[in-house]
Design a protein around this motif. Structure first.
Motif, mmCIF file in Angstrom:
data_model
loop_
_atom_site.group_PDB
_atom_site.id
_atom_site.type_symbol
_atom_site.label_atom_id
_atom_site.label_comp_id
_atom_site.label_asym_id
_atom_site.label_seq_id
_atom_site.Cartn_x
_atom_site.Cartn_y
_atom_site.Cartn_z
ATOM 1 N N THR A 15 16.463 6.139 7.127
ATOM 2 C CA THR A 15 15.318 6.689 6.412
ATOM 3 C C THR A 15 15.116 5.952 5.090
ATOM 4 N N LEU A 16 16.194 5.792 4.345
ATOM 5 C CA LEU A 16 16.097 5.101 3.053
ATOM 6 C C LEU A 16 15.522 3.702 3.199
ATOM 7 N N ARG A 17 15.909 3.017 4.267
ATOM 8 C CA ARG A 17 15.424 1.648 4.447
ATOM 9 C C ARG A 17 13.928 1.614 4.778
ATOM 10 N N ARG A 18 13.418 2.718 5.259
ATOM 11 C CA ARG A 18 11.966 2.754 5.513
ATOM 12 C C ARG A 18 11.164 3.107 4.260
ATOM 13 N N PHE A 19 11.773 3.782 3.309
ATOM 14 C CA PHE A 19 11.032 4.205 2.121
ATOM 15 C C PHE A 19 10.311 3.052 1.415
ATOM 16 N N PRO A 20 10.978 1.929 1.180
ATOM 17 C CA PRO A 20 10.245 0.847 0.506
ATOM 18 C C PRO A 20 9.032 0.365 1.300
ATOM 19 N N LYS A 21 9.109 0.444 2.625
ATOM 20 C CA LYS A 21 7.947 0.068 3.440
ATOM 21 C C LYS A 21 6.784 1.016 3.191
ATOM 22 N N TYR A 22 7.098 2.289 3.123
ATOM 23 C CA TYR A 22 6.042 3.256 2.833
ATOM 24 C C TYR A 22 5.397 2.935 1.494
ATOM 25 N N LEU A 23 6.241 2.638 0.518
ATOM 26 C CA LEU A 23 5.717 2.366 -0.817
ATOM 27 C C LEU A 23 4.837 1.126 -0.845
ATOM 28 N N GLN A 24 5.210 0.096 -0.103
ATOM 29 C CA GLN A 24 4.369 -1.106 -0.023
ATOM 30 C C GLN A 24 2.968 -0.743 0.450
ATOM 31 N N LEU A 25 2.942 0.068 1.492
ATOM 32 C CA LEU A 25 1.647 0.466 2.055
ATOM 33 C C LEU A 25 0.852 1.312 1.061
ATOM 34 N N LEU A 26 1.536 2.262 0.454
ATOM 35 C CA LEU A 26 0.852 3.155 -0.485
ATOM 36 C C LEU A 26 0.248 2.365 -1.646
ATOM 37 N N LYS A 27 0.975 1.381 -2.087
ATOM 38 C CA LYS A 27 0.483 0.530 -3.170
ATOM 39 C C LYS A 27 -0.852 -0.110 -2.767
ATOM 40 N N ARG A 28 -0.909 -0.596 -1.552
ATOM 41 C CA ARG A 28 -2.133 -1.226 -1.050
ATOM 42 C C ARG A 28 -3.264 -0.211 -0.951
ATOM 43 N N LEU A 29 -2.934 0.974 -0.444
ATOM 44 C CA LEU A 29 -3.958 2.002 -0.273
ATOM 45 C C LEU A 29 -4.479 2.492 -1.625
ATOM 46 N N LYS A 30 -3.570 2.523 -2.596
ATOM 47 C CA LYS A 30 -3.954 2.957 -3.934
ATOM 48 C C LYS A 30 -5.065 2.068 -4.482
ATOM 49 N N ILE A 31 -4.918 0.778 -4.249
ATOM 50 C CA ILE A 31 -5.913 -0.184 -4.703
ATOM 51 C C ILE A 31 -7.263 0.107 -4.059
ATOM 52 N N GLU A 32 -7.208 0.558 -2.814
ATOM 53 C CA GLU A 32 -8.452 0.884 -2.113
ATOM 54 C C GLU A 32 -8.972 2.278 -2.478
ATOM 55 N N ASN A 33 -8.302 2.900 -3.446
ATOM 56 C CA ASN A 33 -8.760 4.185 -3.956
ATOM 57 C C ASN A 33 -8.701 5.346 -2.968
ATOM 58 N N ILE A 34 -7.793 5.241 -2.043
ATOM 59 C CA ILE A 34 -7.617 6.324 -1.074
ATOM 60 C C ILE A 34 -6.807 7.449 -1.711
ATOM 61 N N TYR A 36 -5.838 10.621 0.151
ATOM 62 C CA TYR A 36 -4.922 11.247 1.096
ATOM 63 C C TYR A 36 -4.626 10.325 2.258
ATOM 64 N N ILE A 37 -3.396 10.407 2.729
ATOM 65 C CA ILE A 37 -3.010 9.565 3.853
ATOM 66 C C ILE A 37 -2.251 10.401 4.880
ATOM 67 N N ALA A 38 -2.658 10.288 6.135
ATOM 68 C CA ALA A 38 -2.001 11.049 7.199
ATOM 69 C C ALA A 38 -0.808 10.282 7.761
ATOM 70 N N SER A 39 0.181 11.007 8.254
ATOM 71 C CA SER A 39 1.396 10.395 8.805
ATOM 72 C C SER A 39 1.039 9.430 9.932
ATOM 73 N N ASN A 40 0.053 9.817 10.672
ATOM 74 C CA ASN A 40 -0.509 9.000 11.725
ATOM 75 C C ASN A 40 -0.913 7.604 11.288
ATOM 76 N N MET A 41 -1.648 7.573 10.218
ATOM 77 C CA MET A 41 -2.142 6.313 9.665
ATOM 78 C C MET A 41 -0.984 5.463 9.181
ATOM 79 N N ILE A 42 -0.051 6.072 8.465
ATOM 80 C CA ILE A 42 1.126 5.339 7.996
ATOM 81 C C ILE A 42 1.856 4.739 9.188
ATOM 82 N N ALA A 43 2.047 5.564 10.211
ATOM 83 C CA ALA A 43 2.774 5.104 11.395
ATOM 84 C C ALA A 43 2.080 3.900 12.024
ATOM 85 N N ASP A 44 0.766 4.002 12.177
ATOM 86 C CA ASP A 44 0.006 2.892 12.760
ATOM 87 C C ASP A 44 0.170 1.619 11.960
#
Lengths: 225, 225
Positions: A15-34, A36-44
């Motif tokens: 789980t811990l090793r996946r956390f940084p991956k989530y953060l990478q994605l969130l950083k990108r989404l933040k720039i796009e001004n999103i 809320y993000i669904a678990s589905n979207m993260i998974a995809d």
DNA sequence: TAGATTGTTAATCGATTAACAATC
DNA sequence: TAGATTGTTAATCGATTAACAATC
């Protein structure tokens, strides 16, 4: 009530090793001004399973909103907190060679709540110089400075021959966790945290997988055993 | 019969990640002129379980000798073969920054059956220069050279922004496996092997564990939930 | 309300560990 | 032979995945 930061509970390593991956994605989404993000979207996006994502995220203590997903900022915070990246973790690095240099120069490292305060080497020609804004000091000072500056983390980027000695010095100074890049198994007391980051491990997985794929493409019929 | 090299079967990743550790130890023992090594001894030295060691080693196909253990040279060979380190795996590296430089300069990398043939960058000031005996070429040449030299492995040490594009170029040239150091999840066809070697993953485990230990040392009584 | 999404409990899967027979 | 060590089959453990109820 939910807002107060809970003490961090021990989480499973996968789980811990996946956390940084989530953060990478969130950083990108933040720039796009999103927002809320669904678990589905993260998974995809990351090639994971949405159930796994929800399970992982729930371990941070975050509570999602049905129909919406997870608040981006809140999720980012939760992940940071779980990784302890909302603190500044001060570290000493030993071994100012090219790998040490790469780590010191790693731009994003401060985003990971990580700060290399000083580097140490036994090469007289390096001592006193400054690499990436970090001063190179003689190894003789290592233990004392760990004590006086109350440093918890040591990074070892020395050749394999000296890694164990350096680890011993670090531990005698009171280091609690070692990030070890040298290709050796360090023997340490069990209360010391060791995190190995050897290239060879990762490379071995790669070359092995490649061999498997190449072999299966070759025309030899696999011997059924 | 046992001597003929079998095609490599896919092995579990946790096992693969331990193989380089075994090899490190064997290398040391070889210097001490030891001929046979018992699973027990390996386990002790590396902080593992001897049953696990035997299970791991059996997956390489090696057969040990009761009362003696494993023949050191034979074991070394078996591990090398399983990792595909008894081949020379040629690779191209893209991103001649400090991390790329560290990897190119990594002394032991040839011991891992790995050879970086050329490096690519888009910084005109670097192109044409030679780092660690490796020539730096313009990225425009990447795809064609992968094709003409029949390279299977690509190493990405670029900033995150360009990593995906580079991966695409590599794949269009016919690269089969990517060793990715950039902090991004690469989207690739499923027949492409990706091995991620991001520092952040390893660092996250370290800082998290440290937080857990520090918190448990603090005087707050843990809230039982 | 219906539908989308979360969160949790249960089932599955794979890796680790235990038990023990085989071998020299 | 007895004892040390391997190698394999079975049991355990933990992580992933499935099923489904809860929520907005």
């Amino acid at each position: 009530m939910e807002i107060r930061k809970e003490p961090v509970k021990a989480l499973p390593e996968p789980t811990l090793r996946r956390f940084p991956k989530y953060l990478q994605l969130l950083k990108r989404l933040k720039i796009e001004n999103i927002r809320y993000i669904a678990s589905n979207m993260i998974a995809d996006e990351l090639g994971l399973d949405s159930i796994q994502v929800r399970k992982d995220l729930s371990l941070t203590g975050i509570i999602g909103k049905p129909k919406l997903g997870f608040d981006l900022d809140e999720l980012t915070q939760s992940l940071f907190h779980s990784l302890n990246w909302d603190n500044i973790n001060e570290a000493f690095l030993v071994g100012a060679g090219s790998l040490g240099n790469a780590i010191m120069g790693y731009k994003n490292i401060s985003a990971y709540g990580f700060k290399i305060i000083a580097a140490f080497d036994n090469d007289a020609s390096k001592i006193g110089s400054i690499m990436n804004n970090i001063e190179i000091l003689p190894i003789e000072n290592l233990t004392d400075m760990i004590v006086s500056m109350n440093i918890n983390i040591g990074v070892i980027t020395t050749p394999e021959e000296t890694a164990q000695q350096i680890a011993n010095l670090m531990i005698s100074g009171g280091i609690k966790a070692i990030w070890n890049f040298a290709p050796v198994h360090l023997k340490v007391p069990e209360n010391i945290i060791i995190e190995n980051a050897q290239l060879s491990q990762s490379l071995g997985v790669l070359t092995h997988k490649l061999a498997v794929v190449m072999k299966s493409h070759s025309s030899l019929p696999a011997k059924e055993n």
